[in-house]
Scaffold this active site. Structure first.
Site, PDB file in Angstrom:
ATOM      1  N   ARG A   2      17.273 -13.697  27.382  1.00 18.77           N
ATOM      2  CA  ARG A   2      16.266 -13.024  27.585  1.00 18.77           C
ATOM      3  C   ARG A   2      16.037 -12.358  25.923  1.00 18.77           C
ATOM      4  O   ARG A   2      15.107 -12.014  25.103  1.00 18.77           O
ATOM      5  CB  ARG A   2      15.566 -12.463  28.728  1.00 18.77           C
ATOM      6  N   LYS A  34       3.243  12.743  -1.495  1.00 21.05           N
ATOM      7  CA  LYS A  34       1.392  11.869  -1.173  1.00 21.05           C
ATOM      8  C   LYS A  34       0.575  13.239  -1.406  1.00 21.05           C
ATOM      9  O   LYS A  34       1.288  14.476  -1.330  1.00 21.05           O
ATOM     10  CB  LYS A  34       1.403  11.946   0.221  1.00 21.05           C
ATOM     11  N   GLU A  89       1.693   8.374  -4.496  1.00 19.42           N
ATOM     12  CA  GLU A  89       0.043   7.855  -3.909  1.00 19.42           C
ATOM     13  C   GLU A  89      -1.360   8.419  -4.639  1.00 19.42           C
ATOM     14  O   GLU A  89      -0.960   9.795  -4.833  1.00 19.42           O
ATOM     15  CB  GLU A  89       0.730   8.362  -3.134  1.00 19.42           C
ATOM     16  N   ASP A  96      -4.252   3.901  -4.070  1.00 20.77           N
ATOM     17  CA  ASP A  96      -4.488   3.318  -2.503  1.00 20.77           C
ATOM     18  C   ASP A  96      -5.518   3.196  -2.099  1.00 20.77           C
ATOM     19  O   ASP A  96      -6.609   4.179  -2.642  1.00 20.77           O
ATOM     20  CB  ASP A  96      -4.005   4.510  -1.534  1.00 20.77           C
TER      21      ASP A  96
END
Lengths: 294, 294, 294, 294, 294, 294
Positions: free
Chosen positions: F112, F179, F209, F230
């Site tokens: 598994r 950021k 960013e 972004d």
């Protein structure tokens, strides 16, 4: 609370306690999870506050209270575990030894591990105490051995002390015991001692195991901290003690081998400093203790 | 060897075995380190090959041979541990149960842990076997409980099977047992069962603990997999079994509470499927086993 | 190979060695992974076999060869690490101390950890050796302390022995040292000793730290295994040694505090058994060792 | 407090700190356990409150205060550790750098680990600071290497920053440095770079190690982020810097190899961006710091 | 908070959450460490308090809120995470599901792990809910399988329950499923069942996998707790259910194999108790959730 | 085998693989233990040798073969796992991707976990490959993000590479991404960059960013290694790329935000170096793979 008297700091014990809880919890307590998710709109385990009482079902020496307290604290630090007797106290059957308050979830999840610890350690302390009582009036002390349940050595040796015994070494590293095979391997007792002294930390004690008077005599040629007299008949034992006291008065003497409650007194009469036996640990039945929620 | 019959794969057991060796070794076996650094120019532990014999000092059921073998293998995979009896075999006192060959260092470092495991597990298997013999001729099976030494549950339950018993659940996650407190918390037995069924994995069994006939009767209103009859007098027990067999013939019946060797037979006579008792684990003295190097 | 002379079994050391490799590898050696996935159609790290030479760049005592060997073995058991000098040997600069063969990947991934261990431990062994040479002709032994780099105590104390020193206790559990604060807390030296003896394992040594002759004298009223003379002027030291030898000839005497290479000899002349100093560990520069692949 | 400035969150550091405490505690502080179990009827370690002063015995840069604080907090969160100087501050001998209040048990158990960390890290920060002072007036920065004590890399590199240095990569995964062997294995510098770029995370820097002007020149054919000039004589170094600045003005230049306090200035004069040397870590003696309880 | 409804106690979950934070942090958050060491004279992470909002970007079932709360608490217990919806609630896109306040450092370090958990678990709960809706009006329940992301089984199965499904077994130990290979190995279905019953804990369920009516019929000769009908055409399925209901009315019936949203209803119509399928876990896209700091 | 191409050494992966096996095994595979203890007199798992075939049920990119092999090896090193395709190869449905031989016990216990890894990683590689195909003809590369399944980051990023993508940073420590919140906290982009540069390891990349052209422009005042654009509309994106290429030709440009299979091409046309998207990891269904024993 960072440490309880006579125990290592909880920082060292917590990983074991967590492992033991995990052993019982597996992937989680299905019953607790079910009742919690069913019964209420609250996410909190505190919504169902209960109280309970730990009660001795047999007379004995109580051991493990700070550990039981910690087991519950690891699950939920809101649980209040209040001992009602002293750790190491000898109690009658039916004595309430502690009370507990907290969320039902935390108490039900910790119950089994806490009780298993209390019952096992109290069993050891109680049987040790029986042995120690037989030594009343002698200067001889009862000592344990390295025959301890795997994983529980520190705790079982703690229970030994609570029962009135003293501890022998905790492992292969905090004293050196030279046995027959070591001596043969080194080519004689003198060589074995010299070689051990050369590499072991200087504060450690060096003990030599002997089975005959001749071995004791050879041993006395060298500075040995402890001489173990293993499985000797009583008269040989007496002679060995006499020999050692004359030649090396500061050397500690330990008797070992086939010690029973019945023979304890006569061995102690020989004047040995320590009688070591695994029986109080390997023969101890658990002391029966119950938890009732109210 | 990745797994022994009846045991989890060694991948799961090795961390425990290593912890137990570390417990005994501490910062290392001072004697072994000393003799090794003294005796020879070689860096190898193999320079001092010895053989030894594990011998039963009391009659009993032998348990733990694959674990003893593994203990030595973890220290030194050159050690050869050769069982001389079957795991789970009932043996006389003085039987040689295994032989060992390997470096003296590895054997002396693993000796205590291997013996402690063999002695503890054989003690459990032996006492379990005594209980099981009393059930000969009955269809009732002896079952264990969750009263097991912290950290040893899988192994003590394995010893139970070797002694002829069967295992109850291994933890709080592989079956749900509803006790009084759960039922009160949920507001009745029906509510508790409904709530448990709703969140527990569907293959798990649901067991309800009962102490009176009235509770048994209430229980029978719902699809319960196992009904535990706790601490009931014999006549009540009989009545309860009759009631359950009539109404729910596929429900398993477990009797529990204050079971002793003496009462086993009369409880079995009531026709319960299982008698569960912690005694074979909590009351078992260790079986005495020695290792002699030759 | 399960154990090297003078070291704990690898079962105990491997977790540390793996942690140290993981510290350097982080999420994997980007360069090795890149070259492997680029260079060949093979999935195997064995495709790029190299050999290398570990060379001393300064004279010194070599320590750590079995650990370096193990570092590479943990990454790839096909690597062959062949020492060319004895562990603990004093070597000239430029000596080839070991050769290695194996996959470039394994060697580059283990290189830094192996060298860092060799350089640090050889540094400690080398400086210890300098101190020990000053004690030539005296019966006094050089001992280390608990001032060791966190995580490296067992290995730095092993290097101390390779350099010719002996080890003091390894931790707070394998001997009891009573300091001023303990004595004040217990309410006097006698009380402190009594209380320590009562709970400590009986084979352990009890040492008392003294700073004045008066303290030494008080100490002699009790059975103390080791007396430490801390920071005493030479004449006081001499007087203390005389006092102890007269009253308690089997008590070990340790001098400590502000020991330098220059004062070692004069302290040894006082006749103390041990001079303990942290300097060979805390002041040791690493010994320069290089690995060149060929 | 979840994190101290400049350090990873304590969630990441705690396992190391606990390991280091466990290394010193072994199976528990025998002296502390003895005094606790003797002195009072209380189970609490708080019964014996003491205060203490950490004092610098030599001038230097202090490093490790938040770690020392955490060591005590892990043992007992009631301990109050109060820094009296700024982390990274340069202090005179005898400066009190911190005060502490708490139970004697917790303070004595944490003392050695806290001091060992403070002394080692302050030693590194202090020697780094000596090196950095030699670079005053230059734009060149001092960088460390991967020659760090196994297990202490994050902390020694933190001490480097406190001493005024900057960190090179922390391991084999956070920048790729191509050495001679990589280049040979890939079949040339261009192939090695191409292959590395293909599998490494794109934000990572790629550095190439060069030993000759020819290698530098070849290097300049490819987009390399950092060029290391290893062990070059000063005139070659100057020529290499000139070459790189002309062709690849944004490429960072690192000088390495046999850097000493005396040569630092002349290397910096060549205009390299970074001088990397392991000396401030591998050659740093511990800074002497004491704890006195009052 | 020691436990959240439907989840194991945090004592069991914390090690996983810490591993996952460590996976993202590596050697520490460089940005956070930089800003902290730059911005202020304070050692505290609390100096820069921010608040934020977790918002669903798609409609779905929210799962993981107590885990997200715990992630931040492990980094800094001052962070306040306030759910704005119920765990398991079905929400519209743009719903604010939680608000957070705390130090910027802790929030930025925990953000990614918290969001990854929320998004993954909500994805599973949402897809499970789609499946469950198709079973409205049937008594058949949707069950999961052991096809779960390695390391996330407990949490993904928790998400299954939040989505309205029920759990099949959690591992190879809490129910026994006999497959073809087991049956062949044991020499027939009866032998396999007998052998399993003999060693498995008695409360565990025994399930047999069947693919044909003949296998079902053979199965009915023995007391099997659950019969799985694997990959059967609808008419065979119906016949099998009829057969089982007649002969063994208390046996649970599970259908499995190639279940899709489209076929769910027709399979349920056959009257099976459970339909097991891995799709809600293996086919679930993450639910988009954002964290905006304000 | 110590390492497979493109993966960290197994020394680093084994603890995870063991955890995942333990998750599935719980307290052991009841069925395997039962059949072993029933079927034979032998203690060995090797008595029941089987072979099996791993087959793809859908077309896709195969990932995880070395991990599947290792899963079985950890249970039993006698298992032979033989890949029949290349790791990373694109295969048709029904392709046999590997064969296996070994004891039934080991194969059933590892089945598994091995399949779950193969199916999950092949799912990621396959979806990544779909995305990468859309970038054919462009110089733009597809990059992943930190949106990865907790605990699987190293492996999912490895699958990304097998699918033809490249990796962004692996965690918060191997590149610094500034950021909005960082910039506000530091008091402007210049201050944030200065502060990050001051404490981060010098080889690490610094990425900023940006969401507007104004931010891009401000960014260009400083030496930034990577600029992330972004969520910009295509025309703004084009303008930003132009701006950056003119002013900082060596700066890498990354586009991010709401990338779909359909928009990939048009974003690539703007000339950005990297398009980062979490979709190939967060939206990937598992690839269906079966194991049949024969």
């Amino acid at each position: 609370m960072g440490q309880a008297a006579g125990l290592p700091p909880f920082m060292l014990l917590d990983p074991m306690l967590r492992d033991w809880l995990a052993e019982d919890l597996g992937r989680g307590d299905r019953a607790t999870q079910a009742l919690l998710s069913f019964g209420s709109a609250s996410d909190s385990v505190g919504s169902d506050w209960v109280t309970g009482v730990f009660r001795l079902k047999q007379p004995g020496v109580v051991a493990g209270l700070p550990l039981a307290a910690r087991v519950f604290a690891l699950l939920d630090d809101q649980v209040v575990f209040s001992p009602r007797v002293q750790e190491g106290e000898t109690c009658e059957a039916q004595t309430v030894i502690a009370e507990i308050q907290g969320s039902m979830a935390a108490i039900l999840m910790g119950e089994r591990v806490a009780l298993n610890l209390l019952m096992r350690l109290s069993g050891v302390a109680t049987l040790t105490h029986c042995y120690v009582l037989r030594l009343a009036g002698f200067s001889t002390q009862l000592a344990d051995t390295r025959k301890t349940t795997p994983g529980l050595r520190v705790l079982e040796k703690y229970a030994t002390r609570l029962g009135g015994g003293c501890n022998h070494r905790f492992g292969l590293d905090d004293a050196v015991m030279l046995k027959d095979n070591h001596i043969v391997a080194a080519g004689g007792i003198g060589a074995a001692i010299a070689c051990a002294r050369q590499s072991m930390p200087f504060p450690l004690a060096l003990e030599v195991e002997t089975e005959t008077l001749a071995q004791v005599q050879e041993c006395l040629e060298y500075p040995v901290d402890i001489i173990m007299l293993d499985n000797m008949p009583l008269d040989i034992l007496k002679a060995a003690v006499k020999l050692i006291r004359e030649r090396r008065p500061t050397t500690k003497i330990e008797a070992s081998g086939n010690i029973t409650l019945d023979t304890l007194g006569s061995v102690a009469e020989t004047g040995v400093d320590y009688i070591s036996t695994s029986a109080p640990i390997t023969q101890a039945p658990w002391l029966d203790i119950s938890l009732r929620l109210t």
